[in-house]
Design a protein around this motif. Structure first.
Motif, short mmCIF file in Angstrom:
data_model
loop_
_atom_site.label_atom_id
_atom_site.label_comp_id
_atom_site.label_asym_id
_atom_site.label_seq_id
_atom_site.Cartn_x
_atom_site.Cartn_y
_atom_site.Cartn_z
N VAL A 159 0.86 -1.18 0.00
CA VAL A 159 0.00 0.00 0.00
C VAL A 159 0.90 1.24 0.00
CG1 VAL A 159 -1.75 1.31 1.28
CG2 VAL A 159 -1.81 -1.21 1.29
N ALA A 160 0.89 1.99 -1.10
CA ALA A 160 1.68 3.23 -1.13
C ALA A 160 0.94 4.28 -0.32
CB ALA A 160 1.85 3.69 -2.58
N GLY A 161 1.65 4.96 0.58
CA GLY A 161 1.02 6.03 1.35
C GLY A 161 0.09 5.52 2.44
N LYS A 229 2.55 8.45 -10.85
CA LYS A 229 3.59 9.20 -11.56
C LYS A 229 4.95 8.99 -10.86
CE LYS A 229 4.27 13.54 -13.83
NZ LYS A 229 3.42 13.84 -14.95
N ALA A 230 4.95 9.07 -9.55
CA ALA A 230 6.20 8.92 -8.80
C ALA A 230 6.65 7.47 -8.69
CB ALA A 230 6.03 9.51 -7.40
N ASN A 231 5.70 6.53 -8.64
CA ASN A 231 6.06 5.18 -8.19
C ASN A 231 5.94 4.07 -9.22
OD1 ASN A 231 6.52 6.21 -5.63
ND2 ASN A 231 4.40 5.88 -4.97
N ILE A 247 -4.25 1.66 -9.58
CA ILE A 247 -3.93 3.08 -9.50
C ILE A 247 -5.19 3.88 -9.23
CG2 ILE A 247 -3.11 5.07 -10.87
CD1 ILE A 247 -1.37 2.98 -12.42
N TYR A 248 -5.24 4.54 -8.07
CA TYR A 248 -6.41 5.38 -7.81
C TYR A 248 -6.08 6.86 -7.86
CZ TYR A 248 -4.96 5.60 -2.85
OH TYR A 248 -4.27 5.81 -1.67
N THR A 249 -4.78 7.19 -7.99
CA THR A 249 -4.40 8.58 -8.25
C THR A 249 -3.24 8.59 -9.22
OG1 THR A 249 -4.76 8.93 -5.89
CG2 THR A 249 -3.99 10.80 -7.13
N PRO A 250 -3.39 9.20 -10.40
CA PRO A 250 -2.27 9.22 -11.34
C PRO A 250 -1.08 9.99 -10.79
CG PRO A 250 -4.26 10.17 -12.33
CD PRO A 250 -4.59 9.84 -10.90
N1 LIG Z 1 -9.84 7.27 -7.78
C1 LIG Z 1 -10.66 7.32 -6.74
O1 LIG Z 1 -11.77 6.79 -6.75
C2 LIG Z 1 -10.20 8.03 -5.50
C3 LIG Z 1 -10.87 7.82 -4.29
C4 LIG Z 1 -10.38 8.43 -3.14
C5 LIG Z 1 -9.31 9.30 -3.21
N2 LIG Z 1 -8.73 9.53 -4.42
C6 LIG Z 1 -7.57 10.41 -4.52
O2 LIG Z 1 -6.54 9.77 -3.81
C7 LIG Z 1 -5.69 10.73 -3.22
C8 LIG Z 1 -5.50 10.40 -1.76
O3 LIG Z 1 -6.72 10.56 -1.06
P1 LIG Z 1 -6.73 10.43 0.50
O4 LIG Z 1 -8.05 10.86 0.98
O5 LIG Z 1 -6.18 9.13 0.94
O6 LIG Z 1 -5.66 11.58 0.85
P2 LIG Z 1 -4.66 11.75 2.05
O7 LIG Z 1 -5.28 11.28 3.31
O8 LIG Z 1 -4.13 13.13 1.98
O9 LIG Z 1 -3.47 10.73 1.72
C9 LIG Z 1 -2.60 10.85 0.66
C10 LIG Z 1 -1.34 10.07 1.03
O10 LIG Z 1 -0.55 9.85 -0.11
C11 LIG Z 1 0.81 9.87 0.31
N3 LIG Z 1 1.70 10.03 -0.83
C12 LIG Z 1 1.82 11.07 -1.68
N4 LIG Z 1 2.80 10.83 -2.58
C13 LIG Z 1 3.29 9.60 -2.30
C14 LIG Z 1 4.29 8.78 -2.88
N5 LIG Z 1 5.02 9.18 -3.93
N6 LIG Z 1 4.49 7.55 -2.37
C15 LIG Z 1 3.78 7.13 -1.30
N7 LIG Z 1 2.82 7.86 -0.70
C16 LIG Z 1 2.59 9.08 -1.20
C17 LIG Z 1 0.81 11.04 1.30
O11 LIG Z 1 1.85 10.99 2.21
P3 LIG Z 1 3.33 11.54 1.88
O12 LIG Z 1 3.20 12.64 0.86
O13 LIG Z 1 3.87 11.99 3.17
O14 LIG Z 1 4.02 10.36 1.36
C18 LIG Z 1 -0.50 10.81 2.04
O15 LIG Z 1 -0.30 9.99 3.18
C19 LIG Z 1 -6.31 12.09 -3.50
O16 LIG Z 1 -5.67 12.64 -4.63
C20 LIG Z 1 -7.74 11.76 -3.84
O17 LIG Z 1 -8.33 12.70 -4.69
C21 LIG Z 1 -9.13 8.91 -5.55
#
Ligand SMILES: NC(=O)c1ccc[n+]([C@@H]2O[C@H](COP(=O)([O-])OP(=O)(O)OC[C@H]3O[C@@H](n4cnc5c(N)ncnc54)[C@H](OP(=O)(O)O)[C@@H]3O)[C@@H](O)[C@H]2O)c1
Length: 337
Positions: A159-161, A229-231, A247-250
């Protein structure tokens, strides 16, 4: 009843709290008295719109997720009754009625029983994050379509993040389903949170060689990816043969550089997830599995469980959206009314 609403899109457009009449309950629907509204990045995006101010046809009540009690039911609803504790999902998806209001009417399938031992804070934290995490963990041809205890036995999940809201739910659902869970974070506080969430192994991706650190433990068969993008290059390098990357976030921009040959040489399955547009069956598998995991006590929130909570009141919805936008570590909630 009180409702927070905006009539103009844009980051800086105002949100006001207004009095509204209680909404009627058509056939097949349930009226929920919302006690806690959950905020997600998608709610910030919905309000922002294209960025420009655009007048909406109907005032928009923000937020997809929430929890509370059943206030009233249509005559044809038999599995819920007034007073039942519930959580709701996708409340503001293609509708103007989100959860930042005292009473919201939803189709019955979007209103799910919340057991007595589960807090309303937990209920309001489930919808977007947990349903997304479930789909991300089940989007592979060889994997289970629905999680349950043992469904991921023998799998290693990366799980990334893991300190993110979706990441937290992915860790807890994967553990509940019997997987070995590895997660990544960017600092020691987030590492502590990811351990509290239940990850078996936590790797700081800012100070460690990710590919080496993960493959020393195992090659994951499933990767839940928050920043492709990063991983993605690393993911393809470290994933198991035939494994899947969900992938749920590009991760910025609209394109993605895929190392296609390396992916082909491993028969990697790439899968993209948007929770709103999963099939009816995928969504109901997710709802049922998440409800079962909550009933088992396997999904938890709060600092002590790895997902700190911050609470705003309904008069400060802009503050709550702002906290999400500035990446509060944990879950942003709004107390209603
Ligand atoms: N596609 C969908 O259906 C869907 C559904 C829900 C959410 N999303 C999207 O998913 C994203 C996250 O949502 P969330 O509510 O979980 O947000 P969140 O609570 O802010 O969590 C985002 C996490 O991603 C981590 N992260 C960022 N860049 C990273 C990397 N290169 N490697 C590993 N971890 C990384 C951040 O920590 P660090 O930066 O410290 O690593 C943070 O812990 C948002 O952009 C949201 O819009 C999409």
């Amino acid at each position: 009843m009180k409702a927070a609403q905006y009539t103009l899109t844009g980051d800086d457009s105002p949100i006001t709290v207004v009095d509204r009449p209680a909404p009627v309950v058509p056939a097949g629907h349930v009226r929920v008295k919302i006690l806690v509204s959950g905020v997600n990045p998608t709610d910030v995006d919905q309000k922002r719109g294209s960025g420009a101010h655009r007048e909406l046809k109907h005032p928009q009540v923000p937020n997809q997720d929430g929890a509370g009690t059943v206030d009233a039911i249509a005559d044809d609803i038999t599995d819920l009754k007034p007073g039942d504790r519930v959580w709701v999902w996708d409340s503001a998806w293609q509708r103007s009625e989100g959860t930042a209001q005292e009473l919201v009417v939803l189709p019955a399938k979007q209103v799910v029983a919340l057991p007595g031992h589960a807090s309303f804070d937990l209920g309001a934290s489930l919808g977007i994050p947990a349903l997304t995490a479930h789909r991300a963990l089940t989007s592979f041809a060889e994997g289970p379509a629905r999680l349950s205890p043992g469904a991921l036995k023998g799998h290693t999940v990366l799980v990334a993040g893991g300190a993110g809201a979706v990441g937290h739910m992915a860790i807890q659902l994967a553990r509940w389903a019997g997987a070995q869970v590895i997660t990544t974070v960017s600092d020691t506080r987030k590492a502590e949170l990811a351990h509290l969430a239940g990850a078996h192994h936590v790797i700081d991706y800012t100070t460690t060689n990710l590919v080496e650190a993960v493959t020393e433990i195992a090659r994951p068969s499933i990767i839940v990816e928050v920043n492709a993008k990063a991983n993605l290059h690393h993911d393809i390098e470290l994933v198991a043969l035939g494994g899947g990357i969900s992938i749920y976030t590009p991760g910025g921009g609209s394109g993605l550089d895929v190392p296609a040959r390396a992916a082909m040489m491993k028969n990697v399955q790439l899968s993209f997830v948007l929770t709103y547009l999963t099939s009816e069956q995928q969504k109901m598998h997710a709802v049922d599995a998440v409800a079962a995991a909550v009933a088992d006590g396997a999904i938890t929130v709060g600092e002590e469980h790895g997902l700190p909570l911050i609470r705003y009141d309904i008069g400060n919805v802009p503050g709550a959206l702002g906290a999400v936008e500035s990446h509060f570590v944990g879950k942003v909630l709004i107390a209603v009314p």
